[in-house]
Design an enzyme around this catalytic site. Sequence first.
Site, PDB file in Angstrom:
ATOM      1  N   ASP A  70       0.870  -1.174   0.000  1.00  0.00           N
ATOM      2  CA  ASP A  70       0.000   0.000   0.000  1.00  0.00           C
ATOM      3  C   ASP A  70       0.909   1.227   0.000  1.00  0.00           C
ATOM      4  O   ASP A  70       1.693   1.432   0.935  1.00  0.00           O
ATOM      5  CB  ASP A  70      -0.871  -0.028   1.265  1.00  0.00           C
ATOM      6  N   SER A 141      -3.777  13.841 -14.535  1.00  0.00           N
ATOM      7  CA  SER A 141      -5.045  13.626 -15.245  1.00  0.00           C
ATOM      8  C   SER A 141      -5.457  14.937 -15.884  1.00  0.00           C
ATOM      9  O   SER A 141      -5.127  16.015 -15.370  1.00  0.00           O
ATOM     10  CB  SER A 141      -6.138  13.185 -14.265  1.00  0.00           C
ATOM     11  N   TYR A 154     -10.580  15.117  -6.396  1.00  0.00           N
ATOM     12  CA  TYR A 154      -9.868  14.501  -7.528  1.00  0.00           C
ATOM     13  C   TYR A 154      -9.138  15.538  -8.395  1.00  0.00           C
ATOM     14  O   TYR A 154      -7.914  15.416  -8.608  1.00  0.00           O
ATOM     15  CB  TYR A 154     -10.815  13.624  -8.349  1.00  0.00           C
ATOM     16  N   LYS A 158      -5.014  15.976  -8.639  1.00  0.00           N
ATOM     17  CA  LYS A 158      -4.315  15.819  -9.922  1.00  0.00           C
ATOM     18  C   LYS A 158      -3.603  17.108 -10.341  1.00  0.00           C
ATOM     19  O   LYS A 158      -2.538  17.064 -10.965  1.00  0.00           O
ATOM     20  CB  LYS A 158      -5.290  15.328 -10.995  1.00  0.00           C
TER      21      LYS A 158
HETATM   22  N1  LIG Z   1      -8.608   5.577 -16.341  1.00  0.00           N
HETATM   23  C1  LIG Z   1      -8.692   6.876 -16.608  1.00  0.00           C
HETATM   24  O1  LIG Z   1      -9.545   7.349 -17.381  1.00  0.00           O
HETATM   25  C2  LIG Z   1      -7.689   7.831 -15.992  1.00  0.00           C
HETATM   26  C3  LIG Z   1      -7.683   9.154 -16.445  1.00  0.00           C
HETATM   27  C4  LIG Z   1      -6.779  10.050 -15.901  1.00  0.00           C
HETATM   28  C5  LIG Z   1      -5.893   9.644 -14.914  1.00  0.00           C
HETATM   29  N2  LIG Z   1      -5.939   8.360 -14.469  1.00  0.00           N
HETATM   30  C6  LIG Z   1      -4.971   7.997 -13.408  1.00  0.00           C
HETATM   31  O2  LIG Z   1      -4.208   6.882 -13.816  1.00  0.00           O
HETATM   32  C7  LIG Z   1      -3.831   6.112 -12.667  1.00  0.00           C
HETATM   33  C8  LIG Z   1      -4.217   4.657 -12.887  1.00  0.00           C
HETATM   34  O3  LIG Z   1      -5.598   4.584 -13.154  1.00  0.00           O
HETATM   35  P1  LIG Z   1      -6.272   3.294 -13.816  1.00  0.00           P
HETATM   36  O4  LIG Z   1      -7.451   3.768 -14.553  1.00  0.00           O
HETATM   37  O5  LIG Z   1      -5.237   2.478 -14.482  1.00  0.00           O
HETATM   38  O6  LIG Z   1      -6.792   2.557 -12.486  1.00  0.00           O
HETATM   39  P2  LIG Z   1      -7.040   1.035 -12.124  1.00  0.00           P
HETATM   40  O7  LIG Z   1      -8.098   1.069 -11.071  1.00  0.00           O
HETATM   41  O8  LIG Z   1      -7.225   0.173 -13.334  1.00  0.00           O
HETATM   42  O9  LIG Z   1      -5.648   0.600 -11.456  1.00  0.00           O
HETATM   43  C9  LIG Z   1      -5.167   1.246 -10.320  1.00  0.00           C
HETATM   44  C10 LIG Z   1      -4.291   0.255  -9.575  1.00  0.00           C
HETATM   45  O10 LIG Z   1      -3.719   0.955  -8.459  1.00  0.00           O
HETATM   46  C11 LIG Z   1      -3.813   0.115  -7.322  1.00  0.00           C
HETATM   47  N3  LIG Z   1      -3.827   0.925  -6.117  1.00  0.00           N
HETATM   48  C12 LIG Z   1      -4.808   1.785  -5.728  1.00  0.00           C
HETATM   49  N4  LIG Z   1      -4.476   2.318  -4.543  1.00  0.00           N
HETATM   50  C13 LIG Z   1      -3.280   1.793  -4.188  1.00  0.00           C
HETATM   51  C14 LIG Z   1      -2.439   1.944  -3.054  1.00  0.00           C
HETATM   52  N5  LIG Z   1      -2.769   2.751  -2.038  1.00  0.00           N
HETATM   53  N6  LIG Z   1      -1.271   1.268  -3.028  1.00  0.00           N
HETATM   54  C15 LIG Z   1      -0.928   0.450  -4.040  1.00  0.00           C
HETATM   55  N7  LIG Z   1      -1.706   0.246  -5.128  1.00  0.00           N
HETATM   56  C16 LIG Z   1      -2.855   0.911  -5.184  1.00  0.00           C
HETATM   57  C17 LIG Z   1      -5.099  -0.663  -7.503  1.00  0.00           C
HETATM   58  O11 LIG Z   1      -5.127  -1.866  -6.747  1.00  0.00           O
HETATM   59  C18 LIG Z   1      -5.077  -0.920  -9.019  1.00  0.00           C
HETATM   60  O12 LIG Z   1      -4.438  -2.141  -9.333  1.00  0.00           O
HETATM   61  C19 LIG Z   1      -4.501   6.777 -11.474  1.00  0.00           C
HETATM   62  O13 LIG Z   1      -3.586   7.651 -10.835  1.00  0.00           O
HETATM   63  C20 LIG Z   1      -5.639   7.569 -12.112  1.00  0.00           C
HETATM   64  O14 LIG Z   1      -6.042   8.671 -11.339  1.00  0.00           O
HETATM   65  C21 LIG Z   1      -6.802   7.436 -14.984  1.00  0.00           C
END
Ligand SMILES: NC(=O)c1ccc[n+]([C@@H]2O[C@H](COP(=O)([O-])OP(=O)(O)OC[C@H]3O[C@@H](n4cnc5c(N)ncnc54)[C@H](O)[C@@H]3O)[C@@H](O)[C@H]2O)c1
Length: 248
Positions: A70, A141, A154, A158
């Site tokens: 974590d 983001s 959020y 970001k």
């Molecule tokens: N998907 C989108 O549209 C999008 C857009 C902009 C930014 N993001 C950013 O991209 C990043 C990844 O997003 P995603 O869509 O791939 O998410 P996702 O939910 O598919 O994957 C996130 C991963 O992070 C892990 N995680 C969460 N909290 C954690 C912690 N405290 N310690 C260790 N692991 C942890 C989760 O278990 C998961 O495996 C994030 O920072 C998110 O804010 C995503």
Amino acid sequence: MVAPQVSFGFTPGDVIVVTGAGSGIGRAIALRAAEVGLAVGAWDINEPAVRQVADEIVAAGGRAVACPADVTDDNQIAAALDATAALGAVRYLVNNAGPASASNLEFDQALAMSIGSMRRVTDHWLRRPRPEGCALVNIASVAGTRIGSAPDWYPAAKAAVMGWTRHLATYRVAEVRANAVAPGLTDTPRMAGFADSPLGQRIVGRIPVGRLGTPDDMAWTTLFLLSPLASYINGEMIVVDGGWTIAQ
Ligand SMILES: NC(=O)c1ccc[n+]([C@@H]2O[C@H](COP(=O)([O-])OP(=O)(O)OC[C@H]3O[C@@H](n4cnc5c(N)ncnc54)[C@H](O)[C@@H]3O)[C@@H](O)[C@H]2O)c1
């Protein structure tokens, strides 16, 4: 080792840590990093998911260790760095893990979990012996740049990612070159079904490229910024959104 189709100039065997490597964008970064020859410390709070990613890399001929951790917890970060050291000293870090915007979190706690955890992981890493030429990428983001979004924490978190990245790039460049990637809407598990919803359809209709981003879109941009090819890029953020925000 997998024969890389692209290398971006990385030295084979250099070590990268990817947080949140068990799913979505982080998973893609871990897999693509292995393809360009990096050894991967795959970190995630979801142990089965991150073990599966590390196994996939090793099965393809790469090097990886799964580090269940974590990233909000100092002891777990330290243990994950210890485990990653089995691969060698860490040259690259991707701070990708963070709570989904749909999570029901209180503002202060959410900032500590998202931007606070990135700082925590980075500080632990930079306190340890490390090679020359270290670089990191923080995943921001478009919610932190142009798009106002709910919940309140959020977009604040970001936007903070970019401010902190600029701090690192200015004041800690002797230790690490720092940049950020700001994904637009990306087709990951947390977005499951969104593109087909009425709101999703409306948004996709306003993205000039005409689709959501893929995790690989984010992975290749991230790896480029980390790579020696980008050695003069410092303190920048690349928006990877198919032109969504400039078309607003
Ligand atoms: N998907 C989108 O549209 C999008 C857009 C902009 C930014 N993001 C950013 O991209 C990043 C990844 O997003 P995603 O869509 O791939 O998410 P996702 O939910 O598919 O994957 C996130 C991963 O992070 C892990 N995680 C969460 N909290 C954690 C912690 N405290 N310690 C260790 N692991 C942890 C989760 O278990 C998961 O495996 C994030 O920072 C998110 O804010 C995503």
